[in-house]
Design a protein around this motif. Structure first.
Motif, short mmCIF file in Angstrom:
data_model
loop_
_atom_site.label_atom_id
_atom_site.label_comp_id
_atom_site.label_asym_id
_atom_site.label_seq_id
_atom_site.Cartn_x
_atom_site.Cartn_y
_atom_site.Cartn_z
N VAL A 177 0.84 -1.19 0.00
CA VAL A 177 0.00 0.00 0.00
C VAL A 177 0.88 1.25 0.00
N ASP A 178 0.55 2.18 -0.87
CA ASP A 178 1.16 3.51 -0.82
C ASP A 178 0.36 4.32 0.20
N ARG A 179 0.81 4.30 1.45
CA ARG A 179 0.03 4.93 2.52
C ARG A 179 -0.19 6.42 2.26
N ALA A 204 -0.63 -7.17 4.69
CA ALA A 204 -1.63 -8.17 5.07
C ALA A 204 -1.59 -9.32 4.08
N LEU A 205 -1.74 -10.54 4.60
CA LEU A 205 -1.82 -11.72 3.73
C LEU A 205 -3.22 -11.76 3.13
N VAL A 206 -3.28 -11.82 1.80
CA VAL A 206 -4.56 -11.82 1.10
C VAL A 206 -4.69 -13.13 0.32
N LEU A 236 -1.67 2.60 -6.12
CA LEU A 236 -1.81 2.84 -4.68
C LEU A 236 -1.88 1.54 -3.91
N VAL A 237 -2.38 0.50 -4.56
CA VAL A 237 -2.41 -0.83 -3.95
C VAL A 237 -1.97 -1.85 -4.99
N ARG A 238 -1.17 -2.79 -4.57
CA ARG A 238 -0.74 -3.88 -5.45
C ARG A 238 -0.45 -5.10 -4.60
N LEU A 239 -0.29 -6.22 -5.25
CA LEU A 239 -0.09 -7.48 -4.54
C LEU A 239 1.29 -8.02 -4.85
N ALA A 240 2.03 -8.35 -3.80
CA ALA A 240 3.31 -9.03 -3.98
C ALA A 240 3.04 -10.53 -3.90
N PRO A 241 3.13 -11.25 -5.00
CA PRO A 241 2.79 -12.68 -4.97
C PRO A 241 3.85 -13.48 -4.21
#
Length: 536
Positions: A99-101, A123-125, A159-164
């Motif tokens: 997250v880009d806070r 957070a784990l998603v 602004l939000v992305r997922l690190a796999p």
């Protein structure tokens, strides 16, 4: 956008600000008022309604939410179609949320009409779980405001992305002392394997050695030659100093210590090091528990191959006071803590399949399994507290079709009197601790565990969400999650009916979750069965 009361005769084309219920007619909040609505309202004696009247440059709430969500999304995430001004953002795969806070704060500062809420950073998603949501507060937003929000999001990058999760090979060492029972080590490995499985990783090597420096040095060097991507050491005794067995052995094997200790409790006594380019974790004692602790925070970042320094760990203190683990040696002072609502599943599988013209549809084969088994397996995969299956027509055959599954069967001898009797039987059989019941229909094979998990996540009786329903293109579907407060009303329903009419009355207590077509598709006829089979 203008907001306020207007005469019903002028309301066509406006958006209803509040729900209006008349005998045989409901105008839903947020609905665009049609000529038919005007007629129904006038016939019902309504002379004035509160509406939102769009200006020429206004963007409707759903379109605005969709545009803002598309602008701020990064890799690994997708936005479902917006509904009631909300675009929910889900993970395409399992990973950690980045997250880009400052960017989120800047977006939320643009105007009170545009909001973005996310899970906490890192957070784990799980795949299919919700990670963020864009909500447009009014029924519409000016074009220039939507454009500013889009421009800010694109200028800052996602602004939000997922690190796999990328790591696949993990090795573990357990050190042993007299008094450490083998079953403790076995349980520890089981818990670790479950953690790794959630990230798509596997335990590829395991060693058990005496708790002394020489034995551990030898084992570390041997494992390093097998080229795992992470090495985890579970000590028979907690690490208390850099000169203790585990950190001393790591340095003697040619490795280095990045950090000893972390400001997360449980998890304080964690070690992070490196051996020939391979991260080494000295696990704190709480890592033997499946409950979340500081070990998870570090392990998950390593599994996603995110940079992790000692400074990163030292910044984990805010929010680092986690839930209590009962097995810790000196528990914190006990007090009543809020708990997540307990939800059980009730699968209705007692019907006679009258529209099928003969065979029991629940026993028909779809993708190599009985139709009813699909819904039950989805409920089990969603991790609900308990799964109850209500049976009636051809009870023995239906129960046999579900053999081997950890469910509780609830017989309904009154099944011929209609759906309501099965619903009542299931609700009355629920455990007293159940705060809610997720009611599934046994003839809906396309409902997936990810949807069930999202319904449960949205269920928040303390926050006013007492019933949760899936929605597809504005249509409510199944299954529906009912809070305990509705059980008496549901049990009072008679005949071949469920809770549809009761659900339609819930404008303030219901929460909706966007779903795919599976929430609307049931198998009632031979044609429907053939269509499902054609999907493969």
């Amino acid at each position: 956008m203008k907001f306020g009361p207007v005469s019903v005769s002028r309301a066509q084309g406006c958006v209803a600000a509040h729900a209006i219920r008349l005998p045989g007619y409901v105008l839903r909040k947020g609905a665009r008022i049609t000529a038919a609505d005007v007629t129904a309202l006038e016939q019902g004696g309504v002379r004035e309604v509160v509406v939102a009247e769009m200006a020429a440059d206004d963007v409707a709430e759903d379109a605005a939410a969709q545009r803002v969500a598309a602008a701020l999304l990064g890799p690994g995430l997708r936005a479902d179609p917006a509904f009631t001004g909300r675009a929910n953002i889900f993970a395409d795969r399992a990973g950690l949320l980045l997250v880009d806070r400052a960017g989120v704060d800047a977006l939320n500062d643009i105007d009170e009409a545009v909001t973005l809420a996310t899970l906490d950073e890192h957070a784990l998603v799980p795949q299919g779980a919700m990670a963020a949501t864009v909500k447009i507060i009014p029924f519409a937003a000016p074009e220039d405001l939507v454009a500013r929000a889009e421009a800010l999001a694109r200028a800052r990058g996602p602004l939000v992305r997922l690190a796999p999760f990328e790591v696949r090979r993990v090795a573990a060492i357990s050190t042993l002392l007299p008094g450490l029972e083998p079953k403790v080590v076995e349980k520890t490995m089981t818990v670790l394997q479950r953690r790794l499985a959630a990230a798509g990783a596997k335990l590829v090597a395991e060693r058990r050695v005496p708790h002394d420096e020489r034995s551990l040095v030898r084992s570390l060097r041997e494992l390093a030659l097998e080229r795992p991507e992470i090495i985890i050491v579970f000590g028979a005794s907690a690490i208390t100093d850099r000169r203790d067995v585990i950190p001393a052995a790591l340095e003697a094997a040619g490795g280095e210590i990045r950090r000893l200790g972390m400001p997360v409790d449980p998890g304080n006594l964690l070690l992070l090091g490196d051996l020939a380019g391979v991260p080494v974790l000295g696990a704190p004692g709480c890592a033997r528990s499946p409950r979340e602790n500081g070990f998870d925070w570090v392990l998950n970042r390593l599994l996603a191959k995110l940079p992790l320094s000692g400074r990163d760990i030292s910044r984990m203190g805010v929010g680092g006071l986690l839930m209590e683990i009962p097995a810790r040696p000196q528990p914190r002072q006990e007090r009543d803590l809020p708990r997540a609502p307990s939800v059980a599943a009730v699968v209705l599988a007692a019907g006679r399949s009258t529209r099928m013209g003969g065979p029991n549809k629940l026993l028909e084969t779809v993708q190599g399994r009985p139709l009813v088994r699909h819904a039950v397996e989805a409920a089990l995969a969603a991790g609900l507290g308990e799964v109850l299956v209500v049976t009636g027509h051809q009870r023995a055959a239906v129960e046999a079709a579900l053999s081997g599954l950890p469910v509780r069967f609830v017989p309904n001898p009154s099944f011929a009197e209609g759906l309501s009797t099965s619903l009542r039987a299931g609700l009355e059989a629920l455990p007293a601790k159940a705060d809610g019941a997720l009611v599934l229909l046994g003839d809906m094979p396309l409902v997936k565990p990810a949807l069930l998990a999202r319904l449960v996540a949205a269920f928040d009786p303390a926050g006013g969400a007492h019933v949760v329903a899936p929605v597809r293109d504005g249509r409510r579907g199944n299954p529906v999650l009912w809070g305990r407060r509705f059980f008496p009303a549901l049990c009072a329903i008679e005949g071949d009916a469920g809770g549809r009419h009761l659900l339609a009355e819930q404008t303030e207590t219901a929460r909706e979750v966007e779903a795919d077509d599976g929430a609307l598709i049931d198998v009632d006829t031979p044609e429907a069965l053939a269509a499902i089979r054609a999907l493969g």
